[in-house]
Scaffold this active site. Structure first.
Site, short mmCIF file in Angstrom:
data_model
loop_
_atom_site.label_atom_id
_atom_site.label_comp_id
_atom_site.label_asym_id
_atom_site.label_seq_id
_atom_site.Cartn_x
_atom_site.Cartn_y
_atom_site.Cartn_z
N GLU A 140 0.83 -1.20 0.00
CA GLU A 140 0.00 0.00 0.00
C GLU A 140 0.87 1.25 0.00
O GLU A 140 1.84 1.33 0.77
CB GLU A 140 -0.91 0.06 1.23
CG GLU A 140 -2.19 -0.71 1.06
CD GLU A 140 -2.18 -1.96 1.88
OE1 GLU A 140 -1.08 -2.54 2.03
OE2 GLU A 140 -3.26 -2.33 2.39
N ASP A 186 -10.60 8.23 -22.76
CA ASP A 186 -10.45 6.83 -22.37
C ASP A 186 -9.86 6.11 -23.59
O ASP A 186 -10.56 5.84 -24.57
CB ASP A 186 -11.83 6.27 -22.00
CG ASP A 186 -11.80 4.79 -21.69
OD1 ASP A 186 -10.78 4.14 -21.96
OD2 ASP A 186 -12.82 4.28 -21.18
N ARG A 210 -3.97 -7.96 -17.88
CA ARG A 210 -5.21 -7.25 -17.60
C ARG A 210 -4.91 -6.17 -16.55
O ARG A 210 -4.24 -6.45 -15.56
CB ARG A 210 -6.27 -8.19 -17.02
CG ARG A 210 -6.47 -9.47 -17.77
CD ARG A 210 -7.77 -10.13 -17.41
NE ARG A 210 -8.85 -9.34 -17.99
CZ ARG A 210 -9.14 -9.30 -19.29
NH1 ARG A 210 -8.43 -10.00 -20.15
NH2 ARG A 210 -10.12 -8.57 -19.74
#
Ligand code: DSN
Length: 421
Positions: A55, A200, A236
């Site tokens: 994190e 996008d 992905r």
């Protein structure tokens, strides 16, 4: 890939993995958002980094032991910036949808308006379709094509809507639009109404990276969101880029973590870094240009057979054909039929489709994966011919099995490559 350990330990998953390896090897992938990654990308994705919590961002983590994760994420960020010629990149989002969600939360306040492309005209669910929870938080207004047979967008109307609705984001980008957009017009409109200009690029990221398509950043777009697994040929995942390294980048970082996500998938980030490294090679530019040539060769065959294509053809990697209007074949029936002969593509709604999304009028297909296999225009045109024959002679079992055999032989002749180095 070697599944030695899975084979010993888990028969169920081994069987599925073997089956998928076979399916991919023996059939042609024409879904325009799919591709085949290199073994190097798969090794990174399946690496030891899946064990690690990280994190935070390089140099600023909430857990120890980050020597190598910092190295990996820094390389991924640097390569992404080089690839898209920009000053900031966030490589942590898990997919394109997540990248868009993070972008909205970073740039908007609840209730703010976004002007994006209508789904049935080529846009994406995350560009404001009512089925998404995004519409509970933000307000979406849409633009459409003026003429579905040319793909022309009415920029004068877009400006009018923008002046009336006062969007905070003008959103370009699509998942089923086969033409290039007029980026300068988007930027002009955004500047006139004081909105961010965002694209996008999920579908065409590889075309932009390979310099086969124009980059919205060269026209002054502020932000680009993307996937990494379509034309870009990576694992992905998602990606967010900003042209300038300014406050927007900082806001996006904070929004991705801790705003929306927990520990980044460092194995996936390593795989992104490897794929970005591949895309920086000169051979990738050749690949990206070939994707477009192959799609044009397929479109030519559809045109010669009088099959209506939305926007009249293609200028990128994908084609959207109105098979119901041209051949009285529903999109679902066409998808199933072509699957039987070894061609995988997807049913797709066409502009203002009167049929339902689960059985629309169109099919969508494209060339990123077959181009990775080494197909040129000749082979691509042949695939298009086989598709047309299969759809026209759908009840001729003899013809269908001959097509299946020809596809199998093509797959053997053009095996999925292991590397692009
Ligand atoms: N599922 C992607 C596509 O196929 O275009 C978009 O999210």
């Amino acid at each position: 890939m070697d599944y030695e350990h899975i084979k010993k330990q888990d028969k169920d998953i081994y069987e599925a993995l073997e089956g998928e390896e076979r399916r991919e090897a023996e059939g042609l992938e024409l879904i325009p958002s799919e591709n085949y990654v290199s073994k190097a990308v798969r090794e990174a994705n399946g690496s030891v980094l899946t064990n690690k919590y990280s994190e935070g961002y390089p140099g600023k983590r909430y857990y120890g032991g980050q020597t190598y994760t910092d190295m990996v994420e820094t390389v991924a960020i640097d390569r992404a910036k080089k690839l898209f010629n920009c000053k900031y990149a966030n490589v942590q989002t898990l997919g394109g949808a997540n990248a868009n969600i993070a972008m909205y939360f970073a740039l908007l306040e609840p209730g703010d308006t976004v002007l994006g492309m209508d789904l049935s005209h080529g846009g994406h669910l995350t560009h404001g379709h009512p089925v998404t929870y995004l519409t509970k938080i933000f307000r979406f207004v849409r633009y459409k094509m003026k003429d579905a047979d040319t793909g022309e967008i009415d920029y004068d109307e877009m400006l009018e809507v923008a002046k009336r609705e006062k969007p905070k984001i003008i959103l370009a980008g699509y998942s089923a639009y086969p033409r290039e957009l007029d980026y300068a017009k988007f930027v002009d409109i955004a500047r006139e109404v004081g909105a961010y200009c965002v694209m996008d690029i999920a579908h065409i990221a590889g075309l932009i990276a390979g310099k086969a398509a124009k980059s919205p950043f060269d026209y002054g777009f502020d932000v680009m969101t993307s996937t990494t697994h379509k034309t870009l040929r990576g694992p992905r995942g998602g990606l967010i880029l900003t042209r300038e390294s300014d406050d927007i980048g900082k806001k996006i970082d904070k929004t991705v973590f801790p705003g929306l996500q927990g520990g980044p998938h460092m194995n996936n980030i390593a795989a992104k870094a490897v794929a970005f490294g591949e895309a920086l090679q000169p051979s990738f530019s050749k690949y990206a240009k070939q994707i477009i040539k192959n799609a044009a060769a397929m479109a030519e065959v559809f045109k010669n057979n009088d099959i209506r294509m939305l926007t009249g053809g293609t200028s990128n990697h994908l084609i959207l054909a109105d098979v119901f209007g041209s051949l009285s074949l529903g999109g679902q029936e066409a998808e199933t039929l072509l699957d039987r002969v070894g061609i995988t593509l997807n049913k797709n709604s066409i502009a203002d489709d009167t049929r339902k999304p689960m059985d629309p009028s169109g099919i969508r297909f494209g060339t990123p994966a077959i181009t990775t296999r080494g197909f040129g225009e000749k082979e691509s045109a042949r695939v298009a011919e086989l598709m047309v024959t299969a759809m026209k002679d759908k009840d001729d079992e003899k013809k269908l099995s001959a097509i299946r055999e020809e596809i199998r032989a093509m797959c053997k002749k053009f095996p999925i490559p292991e590397s692009f180095a």
